[in-house]
Design an enzyme around this catalytic site. Structure first.
Site, PDB file in Angstrom:
ATOM      1  N   GLN B 207     -10.655  -3.999  -3.837  1.00 33.96           N
ATOM      2  CA  GLN B 207      -9.390  -4.689  -4.081  1.00 33.96           C
ATOM      3  C   GLN B 207      -9.590  -6.195  -4.034  1.00 33.96           C
ATOM      4  OE1 GLN B 207      -7.585  -1.920  -0.848  1.00 33.96           O
ATOM      5  NE2 GLN B 207      -5.882  -3.094  -1.638  1.00 33.96           N
ATOM      6  N   PHE B 238      -5.326   1.499  -1.220  1.00 33.32           N
ATOM      7  CA  PHE B 238      -4.310   1.447  -0.150  1.00 33.32           C
ATOM      8  C   PHE B 238      -4.642   0.469   0.970  1.00 33.32           C
ATOM      9  CE2 PHE B 238      -4.843   5.887  -1.712  1.00 33.32           C
ATOM     10  CZ  PHE B 238      -3.746   5.906  -2.550  1.00 33.32           C
ATOM     11  N   GLU B 242     -10.104  -3.394   0.772  1.00 35.94           N
ATOM     12  CA  GLU B 242      -9.886  -4.833   0.774  1.00 35.94           C
ATOM     13  C   GLU B 242     -11.106  -5.512   1.385  1.00 35.94           C
ATOM     14  OE1 GLU B 242      -6.031  -6.087   2.150  1.00 35.94           O
ATOM     15  OE2 GLU B 242      -6.718  -8.142   2.428  1.00 35.94           O
ATOM     16  N   ARG B 320       1.680  -9.464  11.129  1.00 39.71           N
ATOM     17  CA  ARG B 320       2.692  -8.785  10.318  1.00 39.71           C
ATOM     18  C   ARG B 320       3.463  -7.767  11.169  1.00 39.71           C
ATOM     19  NH1 ARG B 320       4.527  -8.122   4.947  1.00 39.71           N
ATOM     20  NH2 ARG B 320       3.342  -9.943   4.357  1.00 39.71           N
ATOM     21  N   ARG B 352      -1.748  -0.267   3.558  1.00 44.48           N
ATOM     22  CA  ARG B 352      -0.370  -0.300   3.040  1.00 44.48           C
ATOM     23  C   ARG B 352       0.672  -0.549   4.137  1.00 44.48           C
ATOM     24  NH1 ARG B 352       1.138   4.366  -1.256  1.00 44.48           N
ATOM     25  NH2 ARG B 352       2.362   3.126  -2.685  1.00 44.48           N
ATOM     26  N   PHE B 354       0.277  -2.999   6.408  1.00 47.53           N
ATOM     27  CA  PHE B 354      -0.500  -4.030   7.104  1.00 47.53           C
ATOM     28  C   PHE B 354       0.094  -4.417   8.452  1.00 47.53           C
ATOM     29  CE2 PHE B 354      -2.667  -8.268   7.167  1.00 47.53           C
ATOM     30  CZ  PHE B 354      -3.916  -7.892   6.717  1.00 47.53           C
ATOM     31  N   ALA B 521      -0.855  -6.764   0.007  1.00 51.29           N
ATOM     32  CA  ALA B 521       0.439  -7.277   0.449  1.00 51.29           C
ATOM     33  C   ALA B 521       1.521  -7.081  -0.608  1.00 51.29           C
ATOM     34  CB  ALA B 521       0.332  -8.759   0.835  1.00 51.29           C
ATOM     35  N   GLU B 723       4.223  -1.604  -0.757  1.00 52.33           N
ATOM     36  CA  GLU B 723       4.248  -1.193   0.642  1.00 52.33           C
ATOM     37  C   GLU B 723       5.614  -0.759   1.180  1.00 52.33           C
ATOM     38  OE1 GLU B 723       2.453  -5.063   1.305  1.00 52.33           O
ATOM     39  OE2 GLU B 723       1.119  -4.126   2.747  1.00 52.33           O
TER      40      GLU B 723
END
Ligand code: FES
Ligand code: FES
Lengths: 471, 773
Positions: B207, B238, B242, B320, B352, B354, B521, B723
């Protein structure tokens, strides 16, 4: 030249070089360079590798979905094999199954899609009536992490009424497939009971392969390459299913799928439970004898067979012997099979008199999950009392466990709620569960006892309890 | 020249266009990384993993492995020519373990051989001598010992201690939610091809191609410009691809560097699950003050995440979580402390939501508990706490909620499902059913959109128009199945007013659009859509000039419409104009760029305006549990999700449904289970159960909120969608609590953590029965 011969997407393949013990998935992706079939797990649990196979000596339209990761190339011999690449129509248009998935926006990352396409293809081809239950049964072996399934289920619904569609094999192709060529080195598929017995007697160390849903893992996941495999799949006698006046007799190569209609008839609770073993792909390959022979403490059929007082016929070149399934299982993954011996038949006596059979399975997921606890009960009630009871549990001891203390405290006593007061203590004596990733020991024990409570509700004559599945 | 007539309705922005690869998906022709034809000299790789949760590496002996058949290269950390650090945020996070291993599954060495089987066989021959060290395996232990991977984050408003003391009622407690494996169907994979002149071409299922580029460059000691990373599509991600993809690509590149040959590293599923990070499990300790009406007056809460052995993305995940522990509620005095706890388990990462789902889990559980204590309907208590429109509208981090539509969303959902009647049906059922009990619950969701770190909120795009009017689009976003490519193509189609079929999207490449952010995000279409629009608008303006000159009208009078370009009654096709531009030597290519406006964030004080806007949603779910066994079925789910003016309702609907089911899995059957040696025992689909088709509620309706354009100037007023709907699944977990509570006629508050496996449900049932008797 010994070779494997099969049809792949309607074309002849004669494989001389590919190892017959390579996994079909690896074969398709690396040798045939058909990369539409995906590997998501190599353990028979995700369905991304699903393909469809048909045996031309039977109805050549009868394609069955199977996990290519669990199969060895040798198992393809004489079959017609269909992968996602083979489905599109001659004119290049999509197969109705593919079109339905496009129309319902049922693909996101698309990695699971070829597997779903093939499961749905086999489902559609079989002309099954499309109900909610049938759809889930057909899809239970395919995981999708993106879509949440709703559009895929919708695509299945849209297949209702569409005629099955696949190019039939030419007659001469079908005939040619049915003729067995020379067998490749390292993979033998004897064509008679005698030949199987001799082969095994000569090479007792060979892998005896039923459907391969257990041994196949050693190839696809553990990356073993066996040099000598003997398959039971081509022995006609082992495919026999006989329904006699007193028993259901299943040959040693009868798959779960083949046995299901008969189990549904005679022991509906057994049938319902078998529907939760693996997935349809697994049940199309796996055999009940194979489940027995691996003797796993979590083999789902074992408690049922023991509760039903099933017997096995074991054969080798020197003759046959009979024994109860209970005696057949001798320890953790151990059986009474002698070198060179195999399971010829499993006999399940019909229910007699007032006997009724109940089986319950507990797992984190309803479909295709290994049991935390499995319970099988054969109970007869007479005059409000428990006349007889055989209670067998799986998942709570190193082998399937007869709950003899439980049987004792209940047998001969009134089948009422007072009887239930004694079950926890009895089961604590009978069962020795361990805690692991499937469940803790205490859950297993609690649930095992509660399944007797469920049995009581289901068998004591009042209305059976509401079950989640029915909602 | 393209003179083909357009489809009757031109498909641009807001059209429900199918995924651009749908045909490829269903025919098996869509190419994933492992399907690519590779050069014949390509080697295959395998990893050597630590079997200990914590140990010092005394010695690694590669001799036997090197001599094994087919082996061409074998490497350890000592063979890294550059810097053994692939940390996405902080530093000191090695690709291959150095000196110590810190979790079971920690990669220690890697092998490249002619075949994958040879590589795997050789990996088993690597001899490692360990000195086993004590391991910390749980958050509780890490908390107690103060083991953290990053400093504590604190978000404070008002005087919590005083407010707690003043509050007429107060309660405190502890809650837990589990982690979650991404279980993307395509496992982690990378292919590295050494190029000329000390360069490396990498194909990675990632990603975040730029981070892979940086990671590979660091490991090999190369300038970023010498590493090119491409990704056409992923088979799901998902968040799991990343930062985690960098480990795989980095090791593949290291092997390729030493072997001077292409190397492919594809993890088998077990290794994938053992080696790479997951969603963070959290432990929450709360102390909440409230009044008789259910108004929350003060909240003091510790949010402790199991970060695993290194920081990776844990600090922003915790941020988050803090930013979503308010969900839709105004809490006047509040103190949230976020801790990323260090344990000797795999390093957890983006997934997903985060951290958002975990923060929201906590506050929704707290609101549920206090509503039950007060014997007030949950919906009533929530209403008393929602952010106001003109007052009580500032979040704990100081951002004013300007776009609040939660009242509308909840009202619409509740009236569309006739909640009171539904509730009565459930109660009626429960009165007559002794063993099976039903539960019903709703949940509201407010989710902030933008990366918390303002810098990341930027994107680039490249648009080429060819002389036949066909368009090639490239942007920094990656396609993982979420439909980003089709959405951005629709944006470009809209800009030129052509059909989306005229726009082709090419593989993401660091060589085309540099310095990108992760596709994460939920920001993919917001950022890349805007960048692509910017590029397209530049070209369009130049094309308009050419058309204006040709028709002798001012450029402002040139209209692009339905594949043609008009000046009054005169017109030509878009392709003809493109050709005319070429003849006139006008550039038909442009780079676009976008940065999100208005946002700022002070990480030290945890204050600012981190989010450009919020998206809203609400859901209601009905479940049934078997009180003898703890088995669960989700019977019905009704979802309503705000997508602004949806860029593509078909794609967005897929995101909503998919996220919900994934969230349901997290909260119910998906359980990560480690043994006392720190070994993950649920490391494949045979042991780790994600939802299957039967687990989807038989009544399952997802709707996109109508007439709700984004009040901020996002791409065509749409809103991000990846998300937020995952959190709608909290309704399922709350409904399970409701079903359990029904056993004692809702007099007792159930004790239930997540995931609500049959075992946890049965334990909660038994506990409640004991309390009732
Ligand atoms: S690859 Fe997952 S079932 Fe075969
Ligand atoms: S579409 Fe991605 S897994 Fe099904």
């Amino acid at each position: 030249m010994p070779a494997l011969r099969f049809m792949l997407n309607g074309e002849w393949r004669s494989e001389e070089r590919a190892s017959p013990t390579m996994s079909v998935l690896d074969y398709l992706r690396t040798v045939a360079r058909l990369t539409g079939t995906k590997e998501g797990c190599a353990e028979g649990d995700c369905g991304a590798c699903t393909i469809a196979v048909a045996c031309p000596d039977k109805d050549q339209h009868a394609y069955q979905a199977v996990n290519s990761c669990l199969m060895m190339v040798g198992q393809l011999d004489g079959l017609s094999v269909m992968t996602v690449e083979g489905l599109a129509r001659g004119d290049g248009g999509l197969h109705p199954v593919q079109q339905a998935l496009v129309d319902t926006d049922a693909t996101q990352c698309g990695f699971c899609t070829p597997g779903f396409v093939m499961s749905m293809f086999a489902f559609h081809q079989a002309g099954e009536r499309i109900t909610e239950t049938a759809v889930h049964e057909a899809l239970a072996g395919n995981l999708c992490r993106c879509t949440g399934y709703r559009p895929i289920i919708e695509a299945c619904r849209r297949l209702a009424g569409l005629p099955p569609f696949v190019q039939p094999l030419a007659k001469e192709d079908a005939e040619r497939l049915a003729v067995s060529p020379d067998e490749p080195v390292g993979f033998t598929a004897p064509r008679s009971l005698g030949a199987l017995a001799s082969a095994l007697a000569a090479r007792p160390q060979a892998w005896l392969l039923g459907g391969g849903t257990d041994l196949g893992l050693l190839v696809s996941k553990e990356r073993q390459s066996p040099t000598d495999v003997i398959s039971t799949a081509r022995v006609p006698e082992l495919k026999n299913i006989a329904v006699t006046a007193d028993a259901l007799e299943l040959g040693g190569a009868v798959t779960y799928s083949a046995a299901l209609p008969h189990l549904d008839d005679l022991f509906p609770a057994f049938g319902a439970l078998v529907r939760r073993i693996g997935s349809r792909q697994i049940r199309n390959l796996g055999t009940i004898a194979g489940n027995l022979a691996t003797a796993s403490p979590i083999g789902d059929t074992l408690p049922c067979l023991i509760a039903l007082e099933a017997r096995v016929v074991l054969r080798r070149t020197t003759g046959a012997r009979h024994m109860s399934v209970e005696d057949f299982i001798t320890g953790y993954r151990k059986t009474a099979l002698a070198p060179g011996e195999f399971i010829e038949t499993i006999c399940i006596p019909r229910l007699a008199g007032r006997q009724r059979f109940f089986a319950y399975k507990l797992s984190k997921r309803f479909d295709q999950d290994i049991s935390a606890v499995i319970a099988a009960f054969r109970i007869a009630i007479s005059g409000g009392k428990v006349a007889s009871l055989r209670a067998v549990y799986g998942g709570v001891a190193p082998t399937p466990a007869r709950a003899k203390a439980l049987e004792m405290v209940l047998t001969g006593h009134p089948w009422n709620s007072e009887a239930l007061a004694a079950i926890d203590a009895a089961l604590a004596r009978d069962l020795s569960p361990i805690g692991d990733h499937r469940a803790s020991a205490s859950y297993r024990l609690d649930a095992a006892a509660n399944l007797v409570r469920r049995l009581h509700a289901d068998s004591s004559g009042d209305e059976p309890s509401v079950r989640l599945e029915a909602l | 020249m393209n003179t083909a007539p357009l489809a009757r309705t031109r498909r641009g922005a807001h059209a429900a266009v199918s995924h651009d690869s749908a045909m490829g998906h269903v025919t098996g022709r869509a190419i994933y990384l492992d399907d690519m034809a590779v050069p014949p000299n390509t080697l295959h790789a395998a990893l050597v993993l630590s079997g200990h949760a914590h140990a010092r590496i005394r010695r690694i002996d590669l001799t036997r492995a090197r001599r094994a058949p087919g082996v061409v290269a074998a490497v350890t950390a000592a063979d890294i020519p550059g810097k053994n650090d692939i940390a996405p945020i902080l530093t000191g996070e090695p690709a291959l373990a150095e000196e110590v291993v810190e979790y079971v599954g920690h990669p220690v060495a890697a092998i490249a051989a002619e075949t994958m089987d040879q590589a795997r066989a050789a990996a088993a021959l690597v001899e490692i001598d360990y000195e086993v060290l004590p391991a910390v395996l749980t958050v509780d232990e890490a908390l107690e010992k103060g083991h953290l991977v990053a400093p504590e984050q604190k978000m404070v408003r008002g005087d919590v201690d005083a407010a707690l003391k003043r509050a007429p009622r107060r309660m405190s407690g502890e809650l837990r939610c589990g982690g979650q494996d991404h279980f993307y169907l395509e496992g982690q994979i990378a292919l590295a091809l050494p190029g000329e002149d000390r360069s490396m071409q990498v194909y990675s299922s990632t990603q975040h191609p730029t981070e892979v580029q940086h990671g590979v460059a660091h490991l090999l000691g190369l300038p970023f410009s010498a590493v090119t990373v491409d990704v056409r599509r992923m088979g799901g991600a998902f968040g799991g691809k990343e930062s985690q993809a960098t480990i795989i690509a980095g090791i593949a590149a290291l092997l390729a560097w030493h072997a001077h040959r292409p190397v492919k590293l594809r993890l088998a599923r077990d290794h994938d699950m053992e080696v790479t990070g997951k969603r963070h499990g959290f432990l929450f300790r709360y102390d909440v003050g409230y009044d008789e009406n259910g108004r929350i007056l003060a909240l003091d809460m510790v949010l402790a995440a199991n970060a695993g052995n290194i920081a990776d993305l844990s600090p922003p995940v915790v941020t988050r979580a803090l930013c979503h522990a308010d969900n839709c509620y105004f809490i006047p005095d509040i103190r949230l402390r976020g801790l990323a706890c260090k344990t000797n388990t795999v390093s957890n990462t983006a997934f997903r939501g985060f951290g958002g789902p975990q923060g929201m889990f906590a506050i929704e559980a707290i609101v549920d508990i206090l509503a039950r204590r007060l014997k007030l309907p949950l919906e009533t208590v929530r209403r008393r706490n929602y952010y106001g429109i003109d007052r009580d509208n500032v979040t704990p981090y100081g951002m004013t909620v300007e776009d609040n539509i939660i009242h509308r969303v909840v009202d619409e959902l509740e009236s569309s499902v006739d909640l009171p009647r539904w509730r009565r049906d459930i109660d009626d059922f429960n009165r007559t059913s002794a063993v099976v009990k039903k539960g019903l619950a709703t949940v509201p969701v407010k989710f902030g959109i933008s990366f918390n770190l303002p810098t990341l909120n930027q994107a680039g795009a490249l648009v080429h128009v060819y002389t036949d009017g066909s368009v090639l689009l490239n942007h920094g976003g990656t396609e993982m199945g979420q439909g980003l490519f089709i959405k951005v193509a629709q944006v470009v189609a809209e800009a030129f007013h052509i059909d989306v079929s005229q726009v082709r999207v090419s593989a993401t490449s660091t060589g085309k659009v540099p310095n990108t952010s992760a596709t994460a995000a939920s920001s993919g279409s917001d950022l890349n859509g805007m960048a692509a629009l910017h590029a397209a608008e530049q070209i369009k303006a130049r094309m308009a000039e050419v058309a204006a000159a040709r028709y002798e009208v001012p450029a402002a009078e040139i209209i692009f419409k339905d594949g043609r370009v008009f000046a009054g009654n005169d017109s030509m096709s878009f392709g003809e104009l493109a050709h005319a531009c070429w003849r006139q030597r006008v550039s038909l290519s442009a780079a676009g760029f976008y940065r999100t406006p208005k946002i700022h964030w002070d990480a030290k004080t945890c204050t600012g305006r981190p989010f450009f806007y919020f998206t809203y949603g609400a859901a209601a779910a009905e479940v049934a549990i078997d009180t003898l066994t703890g088995e669960l079925r989700v019977l019905r789910a009704e979802l309503l999700q705000d997508c602004g003016r949806s860029l593509n309702p078909a794609i967005d609907l897929g995101q909503i449904e998919g996220a919900f089911v994934q969230g349901m899995g997290w909260l119910t059957m998906e359980e990560l289970w480690w043994d006392d040696k720190g070994r993950l025992r649920t490391h494949g689909p045979s042991t780790y159960k994600i939802p299957g088709s039967r687990d989807v509620p038989p009544i399952f309706n997802a709707r996109i909120l109508a007439d709700s354009p984004n009040r901020e100037a996002t791409i065509f007023r749409s809103k991000a969608v990846g998300e937020p709907p995952l959190m709608l699944a909290l309704s399922v977990w709350l409904a399970i609590r409701d079903a359990i509570a029904s056993i004692a006629d809702h007099r007792i508050v159930p004790e239930l953590d997540a995931p609500a496996t049959p075992e946890r449900i049965l334990a909660a049932v038994n506990q409640l029965r004991r309390a009732a008797s």
